[in-house]
Scaffold this active site. Sequence first.
Site, short mmCIF file in Angstrom:
data_model
loop_
_atom_site.label_atom_id
_atom_site.label_comp_id
_atom_site.label_asym_id
_atom_site.label_seq_id
_atom_site.Cartn_x
_atom_site.Cartn_y
_atom_site.Cartn_z
CG HIS A 37 45.44 45.50 38.24
ND1 HIS A 37 46.58 46.19 38.62
CD2 HIS A 37 45.17 44.65 39.26
CE1 HIS A 37 46.95 45.79 39.82
NE2 HIS A 37 46.12 44.85 40.23
CD GLN A 61 44.06 41.61 50.67
OE1 GLN A 61 42.85 41.51 50.46
NE2 GLN A 61 44.96 41.48 49.71
N GLY A 147 44.28 37.09 38.50
CA GLY A 147 45.53 36.91 37.79
C GLY A 147 46.30 35.68 38.25
CG HIS A 148 48.80 31.88 36.33
ND1 HIS A 148 50.02 31.53 36.86
CD2 HIS A 148 48.22 30.72 35.93
CE1 HIS A 148 50.18 30.22 36.78
NE2 HIS A 148 49.10 29.70 36.23
CE LYS A 149 51.90 39.95 40.61
NZ LYS A 149 52.31 39.73 42.04
CD GLN A 153 44.57 37.03 45.76
OE1 GLN A 153 44.97 37.68 46.71
NE2 GLN A 153 44.35 37.56 44.57
CB VAL A 176 50.43 41.17 32.15
CG1 VAL A 176 51.00 42.21 31.19
CG2 VAL A 176 49.05 40.72 31.70
#
Length: 285
Positions: A37, A61, A147-149, A153, A176
Amino acid sequence: MQTFHDKESARQWVWAQRMAGQTVGVVPTMGALHDGHVALAERSVTACDRTIATIFVNPTQFAPNEDLARYPRTLQQDLERLNAAEVDAVFVPAVDEMYLPGFASYVLPPAIAEPWEGAQRPDHYRGVTTIVAKLFHILPASHAFFGHKDYQQARVIQQMVAELDFAIEIEICPTVREPDGLALSSRNRYLTSEEREQSLGLYRALQAAQAAVAEGEDRIAEIESAMRDVLKNHQIDRIDYAIVVDSHDLQPAKRLAELSEGPIALIAAHVGTTRLIDNLKLVVK
């Protein structure tokens, strides 16, 4: 760093920056911040004139059987980390500030939300698109950072922005990881020391997929089988999916050559009582 709890104050702050000709980046989070983050916030600080982060654990969600009640809440630590990252402002609304009594107006997610996470967590992405759309209306920023993780989403949000003509630029920032490869997640704190070791199976499974591709394997079923073998070798038996799909539309195929935008490996699996996700774009030579 300014902290806002009501929508109107946060909106007026962003508008003041935009009217002054400033670019504004927004970094939506649910709090329990980790270095991933912080990296998003730092990217926004670098790329934009002003940055506002949000901290809101969004109830729409979460399914009734999920971890809304126990989701970690570390507000004071989060504010300190954002301040250290030189974030200019933070929007921290209460649930009743974001959702009126009897709230029933949802943003239906695009088709890219239907498989994988969408199939495993019905209505999850409806909650995501709704809260992100609301944040984009409340905070008329020029840029937003994700974020790519949480790759599906991020693609869902990119598609929503394109289809609904939001005037905001979406940037997907790199995952990260810990030195041993574990992707940072707020839910990692649920893991015991033994489960923490087991969880390395996700990244190692992704690495196995990349190794298979590097050796010339084109059959997606074989690549996925290699991923599942690694997960099972780490005693990870509850696997929601371990798949290789097109990185643009997330659709499956039988061979890598059939994927128009290049492959991405996606994993969702349970370690103990904790559900973890990870992914890796595969390099095809």
